[in-house]
Write a protein that holds these residues in place. Structure first.
Motif, mmCIF file in Angstrom:
data_model
loop_
_atom_site.group_PDB
_atom_site.id
_atom_site.type_symbol
_atom_site.label_atom_id
_atom_site.label_comp_id
_atom_site.label_asym_id
_atom_site.label_seq_id
_atom_site.Cartn_x
_atom_site.Cartn_y
_atom_site.Cartn_z
ATOM 1 N N GLU A 98 10.921 40.725 -77.516
ATOM 2 C CA GLU A 98 10.440 41.831 -76.680
ATOM 3 C C GLU A 98 9.343 41.364 -75.731
ATOM 4 O OE1 GLU A 98 8.549 46.283 -77.344
ATOM 5 O OE2 GLU A 98 9.942 45.470 -78.840
ATOM 6 N N ILE A 99 8.443 40.537 -76.223
ATOM 7 C CA ILE A 99 7.369 40.024 -75.360
ATOM 8 C C ILE A 99 7.931 39.149 -74.252
ATOM 9 C CG2 ILE A 99 5.382 38.448 -75.334
ATOM 10 C CD1 ILE A 99 4.662 39.555 -78.118
ATOM 11 N N SER A 100 8.951 38.367 -74.562
ATOM 12 C CA SER A 100 9.523 37.464 -73.556
ATOM 13 C C SER A 100 10.097 38.227 -72.367
ATOM 14 C CB SER A 100 10.607 36.587 -74.183
ATOM 15 O OG SER A 100 11.782 37.332 -74.462
ATOM 16 N N GLU A 101 10.500 39.459 -72.605
ATOM 17 C CA GLU A 101 11.057 40.275 -71.522
ATOM 18 C C GLU A 101 10.011 40.670 -70.484
ATOM 19 O OE1 GLU A 101 12.977 43.491 -73.530
ATOM 20 O OE2 GLU A 101 14.545 42.209 -74.411
ATOM 21 N N ALA A 137 9.795 31.804 -79.962
ATOM 22 C CA ALA A 137 9.033 31.338 -78.802
ATOM 23 C C ALA A 137 9.555 29.985 -78.327
ATOM 24 C CB ALA A 137 7.550 31.257 -79.149
ATOM 25 N N TYR A 138 9.890 29.120 -79.257
ATOM 26 C CA TYR A 138 10.477 27.833 -78.896
ATOM 27 C C TYR A 138 11.842 28.038 -78.244
ATOM 28 C CZ TYR A 138 12.662 23.261 -79.342
ATOM 29 O OH TYR A 138 13.325 22.083 -79.079
ATOM 30 N N ARG A 139 12.629 28.954 -78.784
ATOM 31 C CA ARG A 139 13.948 29.240 -78.216
ATOM 32 C C ARG A 139 13.816 29.750 -76.773
ATOM 33 N NH1 ARG A 139 15.740 32.425 -82.135
ATOM 34 N NH2 ARG A 139 16.603 30.700 -83.327
ATOM 35 N N GLN A 140 12.742 30.491 -76.519
ATOM 36 C CA GLN A 140 12.495 31.025 -75.173
ATOM 37 C C GLN A 140 11.746 30.028 -74.284
ATOM 38 O OE1 GLN A 140 13.661 33.894 -74.092
ATOM 39 N NE2 GLN A 140 14.311 34.856 -76.005
#
Length: 334
Positions: A146-149, A237-240
């Motif tokens: 959600e934060i990555s969005e 976070a690593y995936r993003q």
């Protein structure tokens, strides 16, 4: 190659070669993560995961378990150290109830990811069932998704949970085959007698589970709900491809558990400070990592991440804004 381009850009800034020290390594790392010679930090976030630990009832902390929910209320009221430093340095702060032993009232600015009220007492049974552990990992991942969005590309993680240095000491001992006595510190401020009691209790925990092998088995048995959710969050976070800010001892144990499965996650990690917790400097050495700060902190909460951020921004700024010898018409050395 990008690595060579970054090094060339760093080396030909208007300064003696290597004169900005560790900031140069940091700038190079950030450029490699973002795959550019002109990196940028966007919408920095800190997420604080909170949960209680069944082992706390055995007397491993100087503070009672109810401090966990009381500190969550303090976070929500803006009065904790992490609130102060997040405001100072422009962080968006999120608080997650991963497993606090308390019923919070409705309407709070609190992300409810409670798996259960407190982990179990590991003197009697594993901290989590397999299903609870997997749910905790997924809950942590969902928070970061959600934060990555929002466009965030740099995120730090903090924790709050009375008893979580004990859980982390047990995890470190089993992950790296280090005697438990070398992994135990004073946590919330134990005196000598209390520290010895903590060592004795954790030694009994080690003896109870002699067949643990994988990082997941260790985390499920000894970890806490906030540690497991932090692990899932770091994994996402690593995936993003975010920059991942690692706080103190507990956050370092969380990422160490992930690194046992995939060492490449460390490429995205910035270790923000050396904690005053006894075993943290040993753990950093085991991971082959160097931290930015050493301020004798042992607050937790992600405070080291927020305090280190101006230095991280400085590494990006010098790379992006500092003149080269050619640009500034300054003579380089022969």
């Amino acid at each position: 190659m990008l690595a060579d381009e970054l090094q060339h850009k760093i080396d030909f800034k208007t300064k003696p070669l290597g004169a900005l020290g560790f900031l140069e390594q940091l700038a190079h790392k950030i450029g490699m993560v973002q795959q550019t010679t002109s990196p940028i930090l966007i919408k920095p976030h800190i997420v604080v995961f909170a949960a209680d630990h069944g082992i706390a009832t055995a007397g491993v902390s100087a503070y009672p378990q109810e401090v966990t929910y009381q500190m969550v209320m303090n976070f929500l009221g803006g009065g904790a150290a992490i609130n102060v430093f997040c405001r100072q340095n422009g962080f968006d702060m999120k608080i997650v109830d991963a497993g606090v032993n308390f019923d919070f009232p409705e309407g709070l600015d609190l992300i409810n990811k409670k798996v259960r009220k407190s982990s179990r007492n590991i003197l009697e049974e594993p901290a989590m069932t397999i299903d609870e552990y997997q749910l905790a990992l997924e809950n942590g991942r969902s928070v970061v998704k959600e934060i990555s969005e929002t466009g965030c590309n740099i995120i730090g993680f903090g924790e709050m949970g009375i008893g979580n240095t004990s859980a982390s000491s047990l995890m470190m001992s089993q992950l790296f085959n280090v005697p438990i006595v070398d992994c135990v510190g004073r946590g919330t401020g134990l005196n000598d007698a209390q520290l010895q009691n903590k060592i004795d209790i954790l030694s009994k925990c080690i003896e109870k589970y002699p067949t643990l092998e994988t990082a997941d088995e260790i985390a499920q048995t000894f970890g806490g709900l906030e540690i497991a959710q932090m692990m899932g969050a770091m994994e996402e976070a690593y995936r993003q491809n975010m920059l991942i800010l690692i706080d103190g001892f507990i956050a370092t144990v969380a990422v160490a558990s992930l690194a046992k499965k995939n060492t490449e996650i460390l490429d995205n990690c910035i270790f923000c400070h050396v904690s005053d917790e006894y075993a943290h400097i040993k753990l950093l050495a085991l991971l082959g990592q160097k931290a930015l700060l050493n301020l004798n902190l042992r607050v937790g909460e992600g405070t080291g991440c927020a305090l280190a951020y101006p230095l991280i921004q400085s590494a990006v700024n010098f790379l992006d804004e500092m003149s080269s010898f050619e640009d500034a018409n300054v003579s380089n050395k022969d």
